[in-house]
Design an enzyme around this catalytic site. Structure first.
Site, PDB file in Angstrom:
ATOM      1  N   THR A  10      32.640  29.353  36.000  1.00 55.97           N
ATOM      2  CA  THR A  10      33.088  28.783  37.273  1.00 55.97           C
ATOM      3  C   THR A  10      31.929  28.235  38.081  1.00 55.97           C
ATOM      4  OG1 THR A  10      35.023  30.199  37.360  1.00 55.97           O
ATOM      5  CG2 THR A  10      34.216  29.407  39.462  1.00 55.97           C
ATOM      6  N   THR A  62      32.142  34.533  35.068  1.00 53.27           N
ATOM      7  CA  THR A  62      32.243  35.922  35.527  1.00 53.27           C
ATOM      8  C   THR A  62      33.078  36.797  34.584  1.00 53.27           C
ATOM      9  OG1 THR A  62      34.205  35.444  36.876  1.00 53.27           O
ATOM     10  CG2 THR A  62      32.051  35.280  37.970  1.00 53.27           C
ATOM     11  N   ASP A  63      33.970  36.156  33.789  1.00 52.37           N
ATOM     12  CA  ASP A  63      34.967  36.954  33.067  1.00 52.37           C
ATOM     13  C   ASP A  63      34.380  37.890  32.016  1.00 52.37           C
ATOM     14  OD1 ASP A  63      36.921  35.939  34.649  1.00 52.37           O
ATOM     15  OD2 ASP A  63      37.689  34.494  33.196  1.00 52.37           O
TER      16      ASP A  63
HETATM   17  C1  SIN Z   1      34.507  32.563  36.235  1.00 50.94           C
HETATM   18  O1  SIN Z   1      33.396  32.189  35.924  1.00 50.94           O
HETATM   19  O2  SIN Z   1      34.706  33.112  37.358  1.00 50.94           O
HETATM   20  C2  SIN Z   1      35.711  32.442  35.345  1.00 50.94           C
HETATM   21  C3  SIN Z   1      35.530  31.570  34.173  1.00 50.94           C
HETATM   22  C4  SIN Z   1      34.545  32.103  33.197  1.00 50.94           C
HETATM   23  O3  SIN Z   1      34.379  33.310  33.066  1.00 50.94           O
HETATM   24  O4  SIN Z   1      33.929  31.263  32.499  1.00 50.94           O
END
Ligand code: SIN
Length: 344
Positions: free
Chosen positions: A28, A108-109
């Protein structure tokens, strides 16, 4: 702004700044939406590393940046082959006299899994800092630029040496082992739930409140390779059955991590299937789906009798990372594998 400055084009003051490699992998933080007010309907990983750096002019006062685009994906799709590529690249950069620290931008995932994997496998004492964002780069009040500036600030600081792999997020500095994602939307999405953050970074200042005590990086027995033993995760819940475990054993998995209820307790049907799996040579690790606390050996299941390992404070996803590394390193036997879980 060209943040990838060559030594001939920089001032003497800039030449004294630490050299930080920024490895972009997507997420993200590199996401873009058609509408600045959209923080959920966007495409992750589409903004290149040069543009991410251009959005943070203040970086030029903190470090000399060497950008590298390693991948451009959504971290939900993180592949084991990309883990190998990333860890090998980090090791090459850590060994280089031209680099003083590394920042990795990530989704973040699965950030907590990648961070723990690197914490156990990269070899060097220079800072390695992961960061990410909850809002896409195109969003009103995007959190990525400040997270990136703070991550570079941490990677450039002497205090971060020898602390293992770190996560800089929302002004806090976390140990890769402890940190987990705890919110689907909030900008304060990462917490070290059980033990708290290692420290904080704000306005160019980095402060650590405690040291990492468990072995990591140069002090582990793990090296990055390209063979990943097949380890899967199952969950215990009301009415759980043995169907999934039996299918995994039939498919030839080497290990199963169970996300148990409470202190890693397991529904009787599932527990019987896992005990049978151990008899077939599959390693079974008991962890908890609760999200904080730890799983005590011989607490909620007779681990000695059933041949189970316990994950302690590692969540199921991190326990899977450690079990894959332990099996890849040739680890066998419940006693030896439990020692690995107790150590790392
Ligand atoms: C994010 O980064 O918050 C979600 C998408 C990902 O993990 O690539």
């Amino acid at each position: 702004m060209n943040t990838s400055t060559s030594s001939s084009s920089v001032t003497p003051a800039a030449q004294a700044l630490p050299r930080i490699a920024v490895l972009a992998t997507g997420g993200t933080i590199a996401g873009s939406a058609a509408d600045v007010t959209s923080t959920s309907g966007y495409q992750a990983g589409v903004v290149g590393v040069e543009r991410l750096l251009e959005a943070v002019p203040a970086l030029s006062g903190v470090a000399r940046i060497q950008p590298e685009q390693i991948a451009s994906g959504d971290s939900k799709d993180m592949a084991l082959a990309l883990w190998t590529t990333l860890a090998q690249r980090v090791n090459t950069l850590l060994a280089s006299d031209e680099i003083d620290g590394i920042v990795i931008t990530h989704g973040t995932d699965t950030l907590e899994e990648t961070a723990y994997l690197l914490h156990l496998t990269v070899k060097g004492t220079k800072p390695v800092v992961l960061t990410a964002a909850m809002r896409p780069a195109s969003a009103l009040s995007a959190d990525g630029p400040l997270n990136l500036l703070n991550a570079v600030t941490v990677a450039a600081s002497a205090a971060a040496h020898g602390q293992g792999v770190l996560v800089a997020f929302n002004n806090r500095i976390h140990c890769a082992r402890d940190v987990v994602k705890t919110s689907t939307y909030a900008v304060d999405a990462f917490q070290s739930v059980e033990v708290g953050a290692l420290g904080w970074v704000q306005d160019g200042r980095v402060e650590f409140q405690r040291k990492v005590v468990r072995p990591h990086t140069v002090d582990t027995e793990f090296v990055i390779g390209s063979q990943w033993p097949n380890v899967e995760i199952v969950t215990s819940y009301a009415g759980a059955s043995r169907i999934g475990v039996d299918a995994l054993v039939a498919a030839g998995v080497r290990g199963i991590v169970v996300a148990g209820t409470g202190n890693g307790s397991i529904h009787a049907s599932l527990q019987q299937a896992l005990a049978d799996a151990v008899k077939q040579g599959v390693v079974v690790v008991r962890s908890s789906r609760v999200g904080s606390g730890h799983v005590m050996r011989n607490g909620a299941a007779p681990d000695d009798a059933l041949g189970f390992i316990t994950a302690g404070a590692l969540n199921p996803y991190k326990a899977r990372v450690l079990l894959m590394l332990a099996l890849a390193a040739g680890g066998t036997g419940a006693v030896a594998l439990q020692k690995i879980f107790d150590t790392y």
